[in-house]
Write a protein that holds these residues in place. Structure first.
Motif, short mmCIF file in Angstrom:
data_model
loop_
_atom_site.label_atom_id
_atom_site.label_comp_id
_atom_site.label_asym_id
_atom_site.label_seq_id
_atom_site.Cartn_x
_atom_site.Cartn_y
_atom_site.Cartn_z
N UNK A 150 0.82 -1.21 0.00
CA UNK A 150 0.00 0.00 0.00
C UNK A 150 0.85 1.26 0.00
N UNK A 151 2.04 1.19 0.59
CA UNK A 151 2.96 2.34 0.58
C UNK A 151 3.68 2.46 -0.76
N UNK A 152 4.05 1.33 -1.34
CA UNK A 152 4.78 1.37 -2.61
C UNK A 152 3.91 1.85 -3.76
N UNK A 153 2.60 1.65 -3.66
CA UNK A 153 1.70 2.09 -4.73
C UNK A 153 1.76 3.60 -4.91
N UNK A 181 12.30 5.64 2.75
CA UNK A 181 10.99 6.25 2.50
C UNK A 181 9.84 5.32 2.85
N UNK A 182 10.05 4.02 2.70
CA UNK A 182 8.98 3.07 3.03
C UNK A 182 9.16 2.49 4.43
N UNK A 183 10.14 2.98 5.18
CA UNK A 183 10.41 2.43 6.51
C UNK A 183 9.21 2.49 7.46
N UNK A 184 8.41 3.58 7.47
CA UNK A 184 7.22 3.55 8.34
C UNK A 184 6.29 2.37 8.07
N UNK A 185 6.10 2.04 6.80
CA UNK A 185 5.27 0.89 6.46
C UNK A 185 5.93 -0.42 6.86
N UNK A 186 7.25 -0.49 6.71
CA UNK A 186 7.98 -1.70 7.11
C UNK A 186 7.89 -1.91 8.62
N UNK A 187 8.06 -0.82 9.38
CA UNK A 187 7.95 -0.91 10.85
C UNK A 187 6.54 -1.30 11.26
N UNK A 188 5.54 -0.70 10.60
CA UNK A 188 4.15 -1.05 10.90
C UNK A 188 3.88 -2.51 10.59
#
Length: 271
Positions: A150-153, A181-188
């Motif tokens: 969802x973040x990469x989209x 840049x996608x680290x917040x989504x990875x952490x979530x």
């Protein structure tokens, strides 16, 4: 549009249905009485007894190790799967790959656990700690893939293209540009995987073996003989660990987002 009185009432009832039982469990973990339904005064004796309960502490330690390992491995695999789903849209097997990623999300846990059990028996793997880790990694990576996808989209690929045009290798571009840049989504995704592994009962019960009893399995086996105040104390600690982890992840994500917006503002001002 402001929520109406009916909406507020339904929302209040829903939250009360979800959180009042948890609140009661936490309160009665400090009950001095051995009867979990009779309040006998405030006491922390059950937490002290819980710490001296070796079987319960061993199960808790196994659960934490399984959750950390499966969440970490699942986050790596889930992130790679999300990259493949978003970046490689024209590969022939993309539909099959997407179905394999989404299947564990809708498949009953009993089916997943039984399938993994039959797999381990077929290949002659003794069930134990690592089979539980593999099983939890199998279904947690799917949730991570959904969150990261969802973040990469909405990811701005012009930043990657600029780095590649300046001679940055693809691997270095990923670690220097894409991953931060996608680290917040990875952490979530990691936090979600950790939480799902922490409270899993069904899949772990199919894939566990001697010396690899997780805390949910231990609690379930004891609850069948009657709820004890030690169980309330153990569940309260689990709630506390998950709550603290969610708060830390939320604060870290907000800080990172604030820093990103600040850097963008400074860059715009400088330009």
């Amino acid at each position: 549009m402001k929520p109406g009185r009916f909406d507020a009432t339904v929302l209040t009832i829903g939250f009360a249905f979800l959180y009042i039982p948890i609140l009661i469990l936490v309160i009665y973990s400090f009950n001095a009485s051995k009867l979990v339904t009779v309040w006998g005064g405030f006491s922390t004796q059950w937490y002290q007894q819980m710490w001296h309960n070796e079987a319960l502490m061993d199960a808790a330690w196994v659960t934490i190790r399984v959750a950390v390992l499966s969440a970490s491995i699942g986050t790596v695999l889930g992130t790679l799967a999300a990259l493949a789903l978003v970046r490689f849209v024209r590969i022939p097997a993309r539909m099959l790959f997407s179905a394999m990623i989404y299947a564990p999300l809708v498949m009953p846990e009993v089916i997943t656990g039984l399938s993994l059990l039959l797999l381990f028996v077929a290949v002659g793997v003794d069930r134990g700690f690592w089979t539980v880790v593999i099983a939890h990694t199998t279904f947690t990576m799917c949730y991570v893939a959904i969150v990261v996808q969802s973040r990469l989209v909405t990811f701005d690929r012009s930043l990657e293209e600029a780095a590649l045009d300046l001679g940055c290798p693809p691997v270095k571009t990923f670690f220097a540009i894409t991953l931060p840049l996608i680290m917040p989504a990875v952490v979530a995704g990691w936090m979600l995987a950790f939480t799902l592994s922490l409270d899993d009962l069904v899949i772990a019960s199919f894939t566990t073996g001697p010396g690899a009893t997780t805390l949910p399995i231990k609690i379930y086996s004891q609850v069948r003989l009657g709820v004890t105040p030690e169980i309330n104390a153990a569940c309260t600690l689990l709630i506390g660990i998950v709550t603290i982890g969610v708060i830390i992840a939320s604060v870290a994500t907000k800080r990172r987002e604030y820093q990103r917006q600040r850097d963008e503002h400074l860059a715009t001002t400088a330009a």
